[in-house]
Design a protein around this motif. Structure first.
Motif, PDB file in Angstrom:
ATOM      1  N   ARG A  83       0.984  -1.172  -0.188  1.00 41.56           N
ATOM      2  CA  ARG A  83      -0.006   0.094  -0.002  1.00 41.56           C
ATOM      3  C   ARG A  83       0.753   1.313   0.099  1.00 41.56           C
ATOM      4  N   ASP A  84       0.379   2.578   0.157  1.00 33.03           N
ATOM      5  CA  ASP A  84       1.014   3.666   0.053  1.00 33.03           C
ATOM      6  C   ASP A  84       1.861   3.669   1.542  1.00 33.03           C
ATOM      7  N   ALA A  85       3.134   3.447   1.759  1.00 30.92           N
ATOM      8  CA  ALA A  85       3.853   3.821   2.726  1.00 30.92           C
ATOM      9  C   ALA A  85       3.996   2.575   3.605  1.00 30.92           C
ATOM     10  N   TYR A  86       3.212   1.670   3.211  1.00 29.46           N
ATOM     11  CA  TYR A  86       3.277   0.337   4.146  1.00 29.46           C
ATOM     12  C   TYR A  86       2.886  -1.033   3.456  1.00 29.46           C
ATOM     13  N   TYR A  87       3.219  -1.932   4.030  1.00 28.44           N
ATOM     14  CA  TYR A  87       2.607  -3.381   3.408  1.00 28.44           C
ATOM     15  C   TYR A  87       1.567  -3.704   4.492  1.00 28.44           C
ATOM     16  N   GLU A  88       0.902  -4.561   4.092  1.00 34.20           N
ATOM     17  CA  GLU A  88      -0.292  -5.214   5.117  1.00 34.20           C
ATOM     18  C   GLU A  88      -0.485  -6.592   4.910  1.00 34.20           C
ATOM     19  N   ALA A 140      16.073   0.844   5.918  1.00 35.45           N
ATOM     20  CA  ALA A 140      16.566  -0.434   5.369  1.00 35.45           C
ATOM     21  C   ALA A 140      17.968  -0.366   5.744  1.00 35.45           C
ATOM     22  N   LYS A 141      18.660   0.964   5.834  1.00 36.70           N
ATOM     23  CA  LYS A 141      20.025   1.131   6.044  1.00 36.70           C
ATOM     24  C   LYS A 141      20.264   0.529   7.455  1.00 36.70           C
ATOM     25  N   TRP A 142      19.391   1.118   8.241  1.00 35.65           N
ATOM     26  CA  TRP A 142      19.522   0.772   9.972  1.00 35.65           C
ATOM     27  C   TRP A 142      18.856  -0.673  10.194  1.00 35.65           C
ATOM     28  N   GLY A 143      18.052  -1.021   9.333  1.00 38.65           N
ATOM     29  CA  GLY A 143      17.402  -2.233   9.527  1.00 38.65           C
ATOM     30  C   GLY A 143      16.390  -2.275  10.794  1.00 38.65           C
ATOM     31  N   GLU A 144      15.590  -1.183  10.741  1.00 41.21           N
ATOM     32  CA  GLU A 144      14.722  -0.935  11.477  1.00 41.21           C
ATOM     33  C   GLU A 144      13.182  -0.368  11.022  1.00 41.21           C
ATOM     34  N   THR A 145      12.255  -1.034  11.397  1.00 42.62           N
ATOM     35  CA  THR A 145      10.901  -0.071  11.089  1.00 42.62           C
ATOM     36  C   THR A 145       9.970  -0.526  12.222  1.00 42.62           C
ATOM     37  N   PHE A 146       8.658  -0.211  11.942  1.00 46.34           N
ATOM     38  CA  PHE A 146       7.730  -0.372  13.068  1.00 46.34           C
ATOM     39  C   PHE A 146       6.407  -1.362  12.244  1.00 46.34           C
ATOM     40  N   CYS A 147       5.435  -1.488  12.888  1.00 46.57           N
ATOM     41  CA  CYS A 147       4.119  -2.177  12.474  1.00 46.57           C
ATOM     42  C   CYS A 147       2.915  -1.666  13.507  1.00 46.57           C
ATOM     43  N   THR A 148       1.681  -1.813  12.998  1.00 44.63           N
ATOM     44  CA  THR A 148       0.724  -1.617  13.873  1.00 44.63           C
ATOM     45  C   THR A 148      -0.211  -3.127  13.590  1.00 44.63           C
ATOM     46  N   LEU A 149      -1.179  -2.993  14.572  1.00 46.90           N
ATOM     47  CA  LEU A 149      -2.329  -3.831  14.604  1.00 46.90           C
ATOM     48  C   LEU A 149      -3.744  -3.165  14.630  1.00 46.90           C
ATOM     49  N   SER A 150      -4.473  -3.565  13.601  1.00 47.04           N
ATOM     50  CA  SER A 150      -5.778  -2.939  13.737  1.00 47.04           C
ATOM     51  C   SER A 150      -6.578  -3.830  12.687  1.00 47.04           C
ATOM     52  N   SER A 151      -7.880  -3.952  13.058  1.00 48.50           N
ATOM     53  CA  SER A 151      -8.840  -4.750  12.297  1.00 48.50           C
ATOM     54  C   SER A 151      -8.452  -5.973  12.060  1.00 48.50           C
ATOM     55  N   ASN A 152      -7.796  -6.646  12.776  1.00 50.57           N
ATOM     56  CA  ASN A 152      -7.241  -8.076  12.512  1.00 50.57           C
ATOM     57  C   ASN A 152      -6.267  -8.015  11.412  1.00 50.57           C
ATOM     58  N   ILE A 153      -5.495  -6.840  11.175  1.00 53.12           N
ATOM     59  CA  ILE A 153      -4.449  -6.836  10.069  1.00 53.12           C
ATOM     60  C   ILE A 153      -3.335  -6.271  10.764  1.00 53.12           C
ATOM     61  N   LEU A 154      -2.310  -6.894  10.148  1.00 53.89           N
ATOM     62  CA  LEU A 154      -0.844  -6.418  10.556  1.00 53.89           C
ATOM     63  C   LEU A 154      -0.382  -5.462   9.225  1.00 53.89           C
TER      64      LEU A 154
END
Length: 237
Positions: A83-88, A140-154
Motif C-alpha cells: 500500500r502507500d507507505a506500508y505493507y499489510e 533499510a540502512k539501519w534495519g529498523e521499522t515499525f508495525c501496527t495492529l488494527s482490524s485483525n490486520i498487521l
C-alpha cells in the motif's frame, strides 16, 4: 491428564462425585468451564496478572509454561500486499490470540543482499510522528521499522523507501479446546465423537482444574467450593 481423570477431579472439587440432586454437573458444563479457565489462565500469564507479576517470557518458569502456545506462520506463509507507505497482511490466523513478533526482510538500493529487519509494534496514534522522526522512521540502512495492529490486520511501514519479503508472524495461539466423547456440543447441538484432551502438562492442568471448579462453583452458588478452588488456582499461578 486424561479427560476421564479431569472430569473426576473437577467433580471431586465440587463434592459432586456421587450427587444425584438437581445441581449435578453435566459434561458440557465441565468442558465449557475448563475451556474458559484455559483462556483466562493464558491471558494472566502473558499479561502478568498473576501472583508473581511475571508477564510474557519474563522468567524461565513463565517461558516454560506458555511455550506450547508460541507458534509461527512458517507452514502457511503470510501474504503481504503493498500500500502507500506500508505493507499489510491478510487477516490474522484463526487460532491467533496474542502478538509476539514479526520477522521480515527488506530489499533496497542501499543493500545488495536482503536484510533482516527489526520490527517494533507501535501504536496507531503514533504513526505520523514515527514516519517523520529521523531516529524512528523506517530505514533499510539501519534495519529498523515499525508495525501496527488494527482490524485483525498487521501493517508494516516502509515510507516507500524499500520493499519487504519473507514475512513470518510469531504469535500465541488459542489453547486447544477440551471435548468429551458422547457429550453434546452446546454450540452445534451435535454429539462429540472424539475425545480432545488437555494439551498442557499435568502441573498446569491441575491449576486449570481448580480454576474450572471455581467457575462451576460460582455458577451453582456454592460459595465454600468457589473460595477454596479460587484460592488454590491463584496461589499456584
Amino acid at each position: 491428564m486424561t479427560n476421564s481423570l479431569l472430569q473426576i477431579k473437577i467433580k471431586e472439587r465440587l463434592n459432586k462425585l456421587a450427587s444425584l440432586d438437581y445441581d449435578n454437573i453435566e459434561c458440557w458444563q465441565v468442558s465449557e468451564a475448563f475451556n474458559k479457565a484455559q483462556l483466562e489462565w493464558v491471558r494472566r500469564q502473558v499479561h502478568g496478572a498473576n501472583q508473581f507479576k511475571e508477564g510474557d517470557e519474563s522468567s524461565k518458569m513463565n517461558i516454560d509454561d506458555i511455550q506450547l502456545l508460541l507458534t509461527d506462520t512458517l507452514t502457511s506463509p503470510v501474504v503481504l500486499t503493498q500500500r502507500d507507505a506500508y505493507y499489510e497482511t491478510g487477516s490474522l490466523p484463526p487460532d491467533y490470540l496474542y502478538f509476539k513478533r514479526f520477522a521480515v526482510n527488506s530489499t533496497s538500493d542501499c543493500c545488495i543482499e536482503p536484510r533482516r529487519m527489526t520490527v517494533y509494534l507501535a501504536q496507531v496514534a503514533d504513526i505520523d510522528n514515527l514516519l517523520v522522526d529521523n531516529f524512528k522512521q523506517p530505514s533499510a540502512k539501519w534495519g529498523e521499522t515499525f508495525c501496527t495492529l488494527s482490524s485483525n490486520i498487521l501493517k508494516v511501514y516502509t515510507n516507500n523507501e524499500f520493499e519487504l519479503a519473507s514475512p513470518v508472524l510469531y504469535y500465541y495461539r488459542k489453547p486447544r479446546e477440551v471435548q468429551f466423547v458422547n457429550c453434546i456440543n452446546p454450540s452445534t447441538g451435535n454429539t462429540i465423537i472424539t475425545d480432545v484432551a488437555c494439551e498442557f502438562k499435568d502441573d498446569i492442568a491441575e491449576m486449570l482444574v481448580d480454576e474450572a471448579a471455581a467457575i462451576l462453583a460460582g455458577d451453582i452458588e456454592s460459595i465454600m467450593q468457589y473460595q477454596r478452588n479460587k484460592q488454590n488456582s491463584t496461589t499456584n499461578t
